[in-house]
Design an enzyme around this catalytic site. Sequence first.
Site, PDB file in Angstrom:
ATOM      1  N   GLU A 174      11.164   2.726  -2.278  1.00 26.66           N
ATOM      2  CA  GLU A 174      10.297   3.773  -1.751  1.00 26.66           C
ATOM      3  C   GLU A 174      11.079   5.006  -1.294  1.00 26.66           C
ATOM      4  O   GLU A 174      10.867   5.520  -0.200  1.00 26.66           O
ATOM      5  CB  GLU A 174       9.449   3.228  -0.585  1.00 26.66           C
ATOM      6  CG  GLU A 174       8.203   4.055  -0.341  1.00 26.66           C
ATOM      7  CD  GLU A 174       7.195   3.337   0.558  1.00 26.66           C
ATOM      8  OE1 GLU A 174       7.582   2.479   1.325  1.00 26.66           O
ATOM      9  OE2 GLU A 174       6.003   3.666   0.453  1.00 26.66           O
ATOM     10  N   ARG A 214       7.281   5.775  -5.109  1.00 24.12           N
ATOM     11  CA  ARG A 214       6.524   4.595  -4.678  1.00 24.12           C
ATOM     12  C   ARG A 214       5.537   4.904  -3.552  1.00 24.12           C
ATOM     13  O   ARG A 214       4.520   4.228  -3.399  1.00 24.12           O
ATOM     14  CB  ARG A 214       7.484   3.479  -4.239  1.00 24.12           C
ATOM     15  CG  ARG A 214       6.759   2.215  -3.864  1.00 24.12           C
ATOM     16  CD  ARG A 214       7.690   1.026  -3.775  1.00 24.12           C
ATOM     17  NE  ARG A 214       6.924  -0.156  -3.421  1.00 24.12           N
ATOM     18  CZ  ARG A 214       7.379  -1.389  -3.498  1.00 24.12           C
ATOM     19  NH1 ARG A 214       8.608  -1.612  -3.912  1.00 24.12           N
ATOM     20  NH2 ARG A 214       6.623  -2.407  -3.156  1.00 24.12           N
ATOM     21  N   HIS A 220      -3.565   5.051   2.901  1.00 22.12           N
ATOM     22  CA  HIS A 220      -2.972   4.105   3.847  1.00 22.12           C
ATOM     23  C   HIS A 220      -2.579   4.729   5.177  1.00 22.12           C
ATOM     24  O   HIS A 220      -2.518   4.029   6.178  1.00 22.12           O
ATOM     25  CB  HIS A 220      -1.744   3.424   3.220  1.00 22.12           C
ATOM     26  CG  HIS A 220      -2.086   2.367   2.214  1.00 22.12           C
ATOM     27  ND1 HIS A 220      -2.877   2.623   1.112  1.00 22.12           N
ATOM     28  CD2 HIS A 220      -1.790   1.036   2.138  1.00 22.12           C
ATOM     29  CE1 HIS A 220      -3.020   1.509   0.395  1.00 22.12           C
ATOM     30  NE2 HIS A 220      -2.378   0.539   1.002  1.00 22.12           N
ATOM     31  N   HIS A 229      -7.464  -4.748   5.926  1.00 17.35           N
ATOM     32  CA  HIS A 229      -6.591  -3.705   5.394  1.00 17.35           C
ATOM     33  C   HIS A 229      -7.310  -2.864   4.332  1.00 17.35           C
ATOM     34  O   HIS A 229      -7.291  -1.627   4.377  1.00 17.35           O
ATOM     35  CB  HIS A 229      -5.333  -4.362   4.812  1.00 17.35           C
ATOM     36  CG  HIS A 229      -4.414  -3.415   4.121  1.00 17.35           C
ATOM     37  ND1 HIS A 229      -3.701  -2.445   4.792  1.00 17.35           N
ATOM     38  CD2 HIS A 229      -4.093  -3.272   2.807  1.00 17.35           C
ATOM     39  CE1 HIS A 229      -2.982  -1.755   3.922  1.00 17.35           C
ATOM     40  NE2 HIS A 229      -3.195  -2.237   2.721  1.00 17.35           N
TER      41      HIS A 229
END
Lengths: 365, 365
Positions: free
Chosen positions: A237, A241, A248, A265
């Site tokens: 990441e 990524r 999120h 989630h």
Amino acid sequence: MYVEIVTIDLGARSYPIEIGGGGLSTLGERAGIGLAQALIVSNTTVGPLYAPKLRAALTQRHSHVRILELPDGEEYKTWSTLQLIFDELLKHGCDRKTVLYALGGGVIGDMTGFAAACYMRGVPFVQVPTTLLAQVDSSVGGKTAINHPLGKNMIGAFYQPQLVVCDLDTLNTLPARELAAGLAEVIKYGPIADMELFAWLEAHMDALVARERGALAHVVKRSCEIKAAVVGADEREAGLRAILNFGHTFGHAIEAGMGYGVWLHGEGVAAGMVMAAHLSQRLGLVDGSFVERLTRLIERAGLPTRGPVLDAQDNAGRYLELMRVDKKAEGGEIRFVLIDGPGKAVMRSAPDALVREVIDQCCAS
Amino acid sequence: MYVEIVTIDLGARSYPIEIGGGGLSTLGERAGIGLAQALIVSNTTVGPLYAPKLRAALTQRHSHVRILELPDGEEYKTWSTLQLIFDELLKHGCDRKTVLYALGGGVIGDMTGFAAACYMRGVPFVQVPTTLLAQVDSSVGGKTAINHPLGKNMIGAFYQPQLVVCDLDTLNTLPARELAAGLAEVIKYGPIADMELFAWLEAHMDALVARERGALAHVVKRSCEIKAAVVGADEREAGLRAILNFGHTFGHAIEAGMGYGVWLHGEGVAAGMVMAAHLSQRLGLVDGSFVERLTRLIERAGLPTRGPVLDAQDNAGRYLELMRVDKKAEGGEIRFVLIDGPGKAVMRSAPDALVREVIDQCCAS
């Protein structure tokens, strides 16, 4: 038995994702997995349904196969639950060659993977995701973690499994709310990478909600392919990524603000994607018709399209505060994954005032 | 200022070890370290001596430099102490670019390194070892860990620092017992890899115990060179690296059996090396004169040459039980690092009966 293979290409750490029916019953036959002791880590919901079957399949391969059932729920994704895995491994003198099998959803996968990363500085592990969310997202790519009271997934590791087995049969027992939460991560791949998938979802959402096998097989495979491409290009990441975190940043604030486990989630991500889409629109990156399409699809999946009120006095301030501690905030600046035209993600910061407007607009009153 | 550089060669994860005086005061000037926030992790013994100086040196580089002092001692090398680091980082909204500085001995280095490995799945860190043991061994090579009630270093990660700065000035304040504990790890390099170093130690042990700067500089450099070669060939302890655990299998049993912190790590290793040498002799790998030389050198360093009695009823049984849970025990078999002729290490198992004899012979009655 019909099985599709998607490969995560990471050089020496490459591994296959198997997608099909019945994979769980044949897991003892896979090549390349060690023969030492094995520990199946599951939870009190999934364990009784599938752990005995998995143990039976593994007994032919491993010298000992034990089952550990953890309490079920995001609120148990903590160090003290992780400690139960270490206790079990040490109590039975498990060595560095012991193979851990994560049998369950994202929480079990994240915790088992992190335990595997840390136990004796690393033992092999296999992901056996039994939720749609874990099959299309969290079991793939080697992100493992536990939560901290001050933030989600704050303590963890990049640690790749040796194999991921997505047994579609396990989705039959998944509660409808969990299925919907998984669909949030499937929907996510459309705006950031593949509007063809998005159109396919618009045409087949009813089949997915009805759990038609062919439709599920298609979205698991396509989601894993997209994720494999992104992870293969940026395992840790460093850049690309991060686009997988569309929705999120807002979503994590919702989960943390409500208390872990109150919103799933995927539910946080669903409402978060709507917020991120509105923010993209206000920054002139997409037009209102796209925001409307996304909102409508999320709604059809049975997911929330509005965020909860986290603070009656200063709701937007509370969201901002929670988002600033998120991993995406670097140097105190919140980096949002936004949509730069349908099918393309971009990382951007945004003026606080604009973010506040979006939160005010997108939260249930 | 005289500085020697030893490089750990691990491709993209390579890094330098600086050895010399005054390194701590100039640490803000190093290239390649980020400019974000910094957290100095130290303990209540070392912190008051050196943390303000290090902070002063780092202030020119980092936007914020905070100091966190942990309780001092091996018994605090636990998850709950580690949690204090995460709490501090999250409380101040530290992001992924935050640099951790480990200022202290092996316990601080292991815990800070593990915290860096896990915080947001990995942040950069720098080792500033202030004990001889940490300078010659534990700060180099990327092994990080915490203890578990059932075993030492059971939970951890392989995670490399960006830089190691061995400031020899910090050894001036080291208690004599800690200096001796560090000498145990220096002595270790002789039998496993370099009998020239061993002979040098026989000639200069008095100078080392008297902390002569030139002698200390020599052993720190030579130890780091040997460790660098071993770690460069086998970062994740798949084979060769295990030779660095000469004396450690017995030593870990001593530390665990006495309760962490009662015996220093180096003290356990010292008595453990004598036991491993005796075991080597009984297996016909070395002769008695070598065992005698090693025992004598360990004694001159001010270190124990006999192990403690861990169980009055079945002392050898207790040692064996503790050693079986050690990481080196695979498939229930204890793998010892033995000496296959002076200067060469070998991994071997040994019959329990023989190990029992050695323990009976080598423990204080």
